[in-house]
Design a protein around this motif. Structure first.
Motif, PDB file in Angstrom:
ATOM      1  N   GLY A  14     -51.621  73.340-122.135  1.00  0.00           N
ATOM      2  CA  GLY A  14     -51.520  72.685-120.781  1.00  0.00           C
ATOM      3  C   GLY A  14     -50.874  73.144-119.723  1.00  0.00           C
ATOM      4  N   PHE A  15     -51.232  72.801-118.540  1.00  0.00           N
ATOM      5  CA  PHE A  15     -50.777  73.468-117.474  1.00  0.00           C
ATOM      6  C   PHE A  15     -50.197  72.453-116.140  1.00  0.00           C
ATOM      7  CE2 PHE A  15     -51.272  74.907-112.952  1.00  0.00           C
ATOM      8  CZ  PHE A  15     -50.997  76.134-113.042  1.00  0.00           C
ATOM      9  N   ASP A  16     -49.098  72.408-115.996  1.00  0.00           N
ATOM     10  CA  ASP A  16     -48.509  71.496-115.016  1.00  0.00           C
ATOM     11  C   ASP A  16     -48.194  71.944-113.382  1.00  0.00           C
ATOM     12  OD1 ASP A  16     -46.347  73.055-115.607  1.00  0.00           O
ATOM     13  OD2 ASP A  16     -45.040  71.516-116.371  1.00  0.00           O
ATOM     14  N   GLY A  17     -48.910  73.060-113.114  1.00  0.00           N
ATOM     15  CA  GLY A  17     -48.660  73.307-111.784  1.00  0.00           C
ATOM     16  C   GLY A  17     -49.718  72.459-110.939  1.00  0.00           C
ATOM     17  N   LEU A  18     -49.636  72.916-109.704  1.00  0.00           N
ATOM     18  CA  LEU A  18     -50.813  72.119-108.649  1.00  0.00           C
ATOM     19  C   LEU A  18     -52.199  72.570-109.151  1.00  0.00           C
ATOM     20  CD1 LEU A  18     -49.353  72.537-105.190  1.00  0.00           C
ATOM     21  CD2 LEU A  18     -49.687  70.493-106.356  1.00  0.00           C
ATOM     22  N   PRO A  19     -53.124  71.762-109.105  1.00  0.00           N
ATOM     23  CA  PRO A  19     -54.465  72.177-109.518  1.00  0.00           C
ATOM     24  C   PRO A  19     -54.976  73.482-109.173  1.00  0.00           C
ATOM     25  CG  PRO A  19     -54.458  69.954-108.491  1.00  0.00           C
ATOM     26  CD  PRO A  19     -53.062  70.488-108.283  1.00  0.00           C
ATOM     27  N   GLY A  20     -55.591  74.057-110.305  1.00  0.00           N
ATOM     28  CA  GLY A  20     -55.977  75.417-110.051  1.00  0.00           C
ATOM     29  C   GLY A  20     -55.158  76.376-110.049  1.00  0.00           C
ATOM     30  N   ALA A  21     -53.784  76.064-109.871  1.00  0.00           N
ATOM     31  CA  ALA A  21     -52.825  77.055-109.523  1.00  0.00           C
ATOM     32  C   ALA A  21     -52.706  77.384-108.269  1.00  0.00           C
ATOM     33  CB  ALA A  21     -52.739  78.106-110.692  1.00  0.00           C
ATOM     34  N   VAL A  22     -53.094  76.564-107.466  1.00  0.00           N
ATOM     35  CA  VAL A  22     -52.808  76.754-105.872  1.00  0.00           C
ATOM     36  C   VAL A  22     -51.430  76.555-105.562  1.00  0.00           C
ATOM     37  CG1 VAL A  22     -55.377  76.174-105.373  1.00  0.00           C
ATOM     38  CG2 VAL A  22     -53.514  74.472-105.208  1.00  0.00           C
ATOM     39  N   ALA A  23     -50.987  76.949-104.216  1.00  0.00           N
ATOM     40  CA  ALA A  23     -49.921  76.612-103.728  1.00  0.00           C
ATOM     41  C   ALA A  23     -50.133  76.065-102.470  1.00  0.00           C
ATOM     42  CB  ALA A  23     -48.806  77.573-103.689  1.00  0.00           C
ATOM     43  N   VAL A  24     -49.097  75.208-101.721  1.00  0.00           N
ATOM     44  CA  VAL A  24     -49.337  74.615-100.635  1.00  0.00           C
ATOM     45  C   VAL A  24     -48.233  74.712 -99.717  1.00  0.00           C
ATOM     46  CG1 VAL A  24     -48.220  72.405-101.576  1.00  0.00           C
ATOM     47  CG2 VAL A  24     -49.924  72.282 -99.631  1.00  0.00           C
ATOM     48  N   MET A  45     -53.660  90.786 -94.052  1.00  0.00           N
ATOM     49  CA  MET A  45     -54.740  90.729 -94.976  1.00  0.00           C
ATOM     50  C   MET A  45     -54.180  90.454 -96.137  1.00  0.00           C
ATOM     51  SD  MET A  45     -57.468  93.783 -95.878  1.00  0.00           S
ATOM     52  CE  MET A  45     -56.016  94.703 -96.816  1.00  0.00           C
ATOM     53  N   HIS A  46     -54.874  89.793 -97.301  1.00  0.00           N
ATOM     54  CA  HIS A  46     -54.684  89.555 -98.479  1.00  0.00           C
ATOM     55  C   HIS A  46     -55.543  90.448 -99.380  1.00  0.00           C
ATOM     56  CE1 HIS A  46     -51.962  86.616 -97.092  1.00  0.00           C
ATOM     57  NE2 HIS A  46     -53.000  85.684 -96.825  1.00  0.00           N
ATOM     58  N   LEU A  47     -54.821  91.136-100.535  1.00  0.00           N
ATOM     59  CA  LEU A  47     -55.774  91.775-101.338  1.00  0.00           C
ATOM     60  C   LEU A  47     -56.311  91.423-102.672  1.00  0.00           C
ATOM     61  CD1 LEU A  47     -53.420  93.691 -99.762  1.00  0.00           C
ATOM     62  CD2 LEU A  47     -54.470  95.476-101.212  1.00  0.00           C
ATOM     63  N   THR A  48     -55.709  90.146-103.039  1.00  0.00           N
ATOM     64  CA  THR A  48     -56.151  89.612-104.201  1.00  0.00           C
ATOM     65  C   THR A  48     -56.246  88.024-104.275  1.00  0.00           C
ATOM     66  OG1 THR A  48     -53.949  89.187-105.147  1.00  0.00           O
ATOM     67  CG2 THR A  48     -55.163  91.370-105.641  1.00  0.00           C
ATOM     68  N   CYS A  49     -56.250  87.375-102.909  1.00  0.00           N
ATOM     69  CA  CYS A  49     -56.150  85.987-102.811  1.00  0.00           C
ATOM     70  C   CYS A  49     -56.912  85.167-101.875  1.00  0.00           C
ATOM     71  CB  CYS A  49     -54.548  85.434-102.648  1.00  0.00           C
ATOM     72  SG  CYS A  49     -53.396  85.738-104.058  1.00  0.00           S
ATOM     73  N   SER A  50     -57.519  84.472-102.236  1.00  0.00           N
ATOM     74  CA  SER A  50     -58.175  83.712-101.170  1.00  0.00           C
ATOM     75  C   SER A  50     -57.204  82.493-100.488  1.00  0.00           C
ATOM     76  CB  SER A  50     -59.523  82.810-101.885  1.00  0.00           C
ATOM     77  OG  SER A  50     -60.442  83.617-102.018  1.00  0.00           O
ATOM     78  N   GLU A  51     -57.452  82.067 -99.380  1.00  0.00           N
ATOM     79  CA  GLU A  51     -56.544  81.377 -98.625  1.00  0.00           C
ATOM     80  C   GLU A  51     -57.318  80.122 -97.660  1.00  0.00           C
ATOM     81  OE1 GLU A  51     -52.360  82.422 -96.972  1.00  0.00           O
ATOM     82  OE2 GLU A  51     -54.035  82.661 -95.213  1.00  0.00           O
ATOM     83  N   ALA A  52     -56.876  79.288 -97.760  1.00  0.00           N
ATOM     84  CA  ALA A  52     -57.679  77.914 -97.067  1.00  0.00           C
ATOM     85  C   ALA A  52     -56.782  77.200 -96.122  1.00  0.00           C
ATOM     86  CB  ALA A  52     -58.199  76.993 -98.152  1.00  0.00           C
ATOM     87  N   GLN A 104     -54.332  80.964-103.199  1.00  0.00           N
ATOM     88  CA  GLN A 104     -54.558  81.044-104.479  1.00  0.00           C
ATOM     89  C   GLN A 104     -53.434  81.659-105.077  1.00  0.00           C
ATOM     90  OE1 GLN A 104     -58.253  83.617-104.699  1.00  0.00           O
ATOM     91  NE2 GLN A 104     -58.319  83.252-106.617  1.00  0.00           N
ATOM     92  N   ASN A 105     -53.581  81.761-106.561  1.00  0.00           N
ATOM     93  CA  ASN A 105     -52.490  82.531-107.640  1.00  0.00           C
ATOM     94  C   ASN A 105     -51.188  82.145-107.358  1.00  0.00           C
ATOM     95  OD1 ASN A 105     -54.681  83.859-108.574  1.00  0.00           O
ATOM     96  ND2 ASN A 105     -54.823  85.285-107.003  1.00  0.00           N
TER      97      ASN A 105
END
Length: 251
Positions: A14-24, A45-52, A104-105
């Motif tokens: 199971g996983f109990d973080g935010l959906p998809g392991a995003v952070a806000v 710039m980020h090297l391994t993460c997308s951001e929205a 992400q991540n």
């Protein structure tokens, strides 16, 4: 993912973080004017993460620079804008710009995966870079603001040189320097990814496998969680941040 194991996550149920392991986080973009007269945040710039960005108030824009060129994307309430690793981005505050940021991540962009576009002389080694970018946590508010603004101005200087460069080599050199700077922390980043996005994906795989077997017992493990910000008004790269501690991982 059904029938397959994710490396390093075989035991995940199971996983109990935010959906998809995003952070806000909630962001109020700086209104400090830079040398070019533009008010806003610190280009980086980020090297391994997308951001929205989910724009919740005010008005502004995000300037972006990639190997495909320079763009300006307007930001107004209701807009959702996202970008992938390697996108240099600079937030512009035209009128009280406020944004909810999805990262992400497990929030790695705020935990290390970011390199500011400082002039090349500050990118030679980790110590030089840190001396130009670190905000002392125990300093008075006025001093932290001074440091945040100074590093923003240095990053704008380097960013404008990259944006106005004749040819692709300066941007490629920045990419190489950024990759060298973050290399000492990659093992830590990988562990964070394994606890987060990899574990979240593995949990879905296990649930699909169970349902294919007619096993719905994981549904009895359902939980509801809520969080309030763990910090308010923290000096971030682009503005003042309200942040959440939601990196719970697996259960």
């Amino acid at each position: 993912m059904s029938g397959q194991e994710v490396p390093g996550a075989a035991a995940v149920q199971g996983f109990d973080g935010l959906p998809g392991a995003v952070a806000v986080s909630h962001l109020r973009v700086y209104d400090w004017p830079a040398a070019d007269g533009v008010c806003g945040g610190t280009p980086h710039m980020h090297l391994t993460c997308s951001e929205a960005y989910v724009v919740t108030g005010g008005r502004g824009a995000v300037q972006t620079l990639t190997t495909s060129g320079y763009e300006v994307t307007p930001l107004a309430p209701g807009a959702v804008v996202w970008f992938t690793p390697g996108t240099i981005h600079r937030l512009v505050n035209e009128d009280d710009l406020r944004i909810t940021v999805l990262m992400q991540n497990n929030g790695l962009p705020e935990a290390g995966d970011a390199v500011l576009t400082l002039p090349p002389r500050y990118l030679t080694d980790a110590e030089t870079y840190a001396a130009a970018t670190a905000i002392p946590a125990d300093a008075p508010e006025e001093e932290r603001e001074r440091v945040a603004r100074a590093r923003r101005d240095l990053a704008v200087e380097g960013y404008r040189a990259l944006r106005d460069a004749d040819g692709p080599e300066p941007l490629a050199e920045f990419h190489r320097a950024a990759a060298a700077l973050v290399r000492p922390w990659l093992a830590e980043w990988r562990e964070r990814w394994q606890r987060g996005a990899e574990a979240a994906a593995a949990a879905t795989g296990h649930q699909l496998d169970r349902l294919e077997r007619g096993d719905a017992t994981h549904l009895s493990d359902a939980v509801v969680r809520t969080e309030q910000p763990s910090a308010y008004g923290r000096f971030g790269m682009c503005g003042r941040l309200d942040v959440y501690d939601v990196h719970k991982g697996t259960h």
